[in-house]
Design an enzyme around this catalytic site. Structure first.
Site, PDB file in Angstrom:
ATOM      1  CG  HIS A   1      -2.125   0.849   1.093  1.00 27.74           C
ATOM      2  ND1 HIS A   1      -2.322   1.732   0.059  1.00 27.74           N
ATOM      3  CD2 HIS A   1      -3.219   0.972   1.899  1.00 27.74           C
ATOM      4  CE1 HIS A   1      -3.472   2.363   0.221  1.00 27.74           C
ATOM      5  NE2 HIS A   1      -4.035   1.923   1.329  1.00 27.74           N
TER       6      HIS A   1
ATOM      7  CG  ASP B   1     -10.388 -11.869 -20.328  1.00 28.46           C
ATOM      8  OD1 ASP B   1      -9.712 -12.873 -20.050  1.00 28.46           O
ATOM      9  OD2 ASP B   1     -11.097 -11.792 -21.354  1.00 28.46           O
TER      10      ASP B   1
END
Length: 440
Positions: free
Chosen positions: A159, A378
């Protein structure tokens, strides 16, 4: 369910960038907002069903993932480095990639998805040997094969440099490379704008993270609000306001209200509360930054409720709308002035004063992942049937995500005793379904 699924590690590999990072880029400066971000790894897992027309073998898919990850690390070279105080040493030590498999089928898991199962069996950080040998890797990935041929791709990214917007940009580049470059990945990603707009400063011991008192025991639950129920919530609010509330506003207002009812049931009295909402700053600064800007470009703004009636649905929605408007107009647009330091320090001071003002204030943190195309990720074998993230760090958090029908999925952590009350609240039972099955 967590007792039924067990995964076996097949291999562990270090993935290095395809090309070495040039010497003049070896030291990457964190921005002021990166400095204030916690040094933790966020995670997300995508689940892909097996399709009869897709005969690509797991080993081939895994190799595609590894090769394209190597290409992606060349472009986003700090992710292959190691954190060193206010900089990243871009030494090409690489990311870590784990292959694993389970005899369970994807439908077994999705019949009743379980956060313990995700954490213990699919996350790269669940493998202690990998965590120890990764030597502070910024990027860890795990690819898991189900007995039915379905797969899971799990990511853990630091992060300190990765917020949700950055994650999406990296994913768009990685998936495009994995598909063979049929579609071009984003070509305007900017790695250096963060430190340019928000130069790092000496700020020892300070964090932008909102501190929430640790719960002795907390638990996570998944609730799904259908599009029709979200519409019903919106109509409730429309009776009192002239503006059209968003689905995030109405769902979040209801969750906040029910969570505070659970707190009152536990403590015996109403307590003041603050709800912090993470805001993507990129489009809200003046002038705006590109959505593909890399680094942390988020900041939380707060909405408070000092009286119980302020948590009525229409009141809470109005306060959220007004709070967001004030934050954007008075704060976010001024962040680019003078490197943002004065604005950031002002935010932190104001937040500290607010939290000190009310003794025992109950704090919640929310992030909305809605409208981010995470159900479109995808790699070349179709879109995921589900994606999720696991939080085992702190309680009183709310993460909102899209549902394909236009509804909202909420991942909520609360104190165990409060969760027992929360999930039985009559409004939650009316508008949301607790952990429904995910159909393939």
């Amino acid at each position: 369910m967590s007792g039924k699924i067990r995964t076996e590690i097949i291999s562990r590999k270090c993935i290095k960038p395809t090309s070495p990072t040039p010497p003049h880029l070896n030291s990457f400066k964190l921005s002021l907002l990166d400095q204030l971000s916690p040094n933790i790894h966020g995670n997300i897992t995508f689940f892909y069903p097996y399709t009869a027309g897709n005969t690509t073998h797991f080993c081939f898919k895994s190799q595609l993932l590894q090769n394209s990850l190597s290409e992606t690390l060349t472009r986003f070279y700090p992710l292959a480095g190691r954190l060193r105080d206010a900089t990243i040493d871009c030494n090409d030590d690489g990311a870590f990639f784990i292959e694993s498999r389970t005899d369970a089928t994807l439908s077994d898991f999705l019949g009743k998805p379980d956060f313990d199962t995700v954490e213990q069996n699919f996350l790269p950080t669940a493998d202690n040997e990998t965590v120890e040998s990764s030597n502070g890797a910024m990027f860890l990935a795990r690819f898991t094969l189900f007995g039915c041929g379905g797969t899971a791709v799990s990511l853990c990214l630091n992060h300190k440099i990765v917020d949700l917007g950055t994650l999406l940009t990296v994913l768009q580049s990685w998936t495009a490379a994995c598909r063979g470059g049929v579609e071009q990945s984003p070509n305007d990603a900017d790695l250096n704008l963060g430190a340019s707009l928000f130069p790092p400063r000496e700020i020892p011991g300070m964090s932008a993270s909102v501190n929430i008192p640790a719960a002795e025991k907390f638990t996570a639950r998944r609730f799904v609000f259908s599009a029709s129920n979200v519409g019903e919530l919106k109509r409730r609010v429309l009776h009192s306001h002239q503006f059209h509330p968003s689905r995030v506003e109405v769902v979040l207002a209801l969750i906040w209200r029910c969570a505070m009812c659970a707190t009152r049931a536990k403590t015996g009295s109403f307590k003041p509360s603050a709800l912090f909402q993470a805001v993507n700053l990129r489009s809200r600064m003046e002038p705006p930054a590109p959505e593909t800007t890399i680094g942390n470009f988020v900041w939380p703004f707060a909405v408070t409720a000092e009286k119980e009636e302020e948590l009525e649905l229409h009141c809470a929605v109005r306060r959220m709308r007004e709070g967001m408007k004030e934050f954007v107009e008075m704060g976010a647009k001024g962040l680019r002035e003078g490197g943002g330091f004065e604005a950031v320090m002002g935010f932190l001071k104001k937040r500290g004063e607010m939290l000190k003002k009310e003794e025992g204030i109950v704090v919640y943190k929310c992030s909305s992942w809605c409208r981010y195309p995470l159900l479109e990720v995808d790699f070349g074998w179709g879109k995921p049937v589900w994606r999720t993230s696991v939080n085992r760090i702190v309680s009183n958090t709310i993460a909102l995500m899209d549902v394909e029908d236009g509804g909202v999925e909420a991942l909520i952590t609360l104190d165990e005793q409060e969760m027992d009350v929360f999930e039985q609240h009559h409004e939650m039972l009316h508008y949301a379904v607790l952990n429904p099955s995910i159909l393939i």
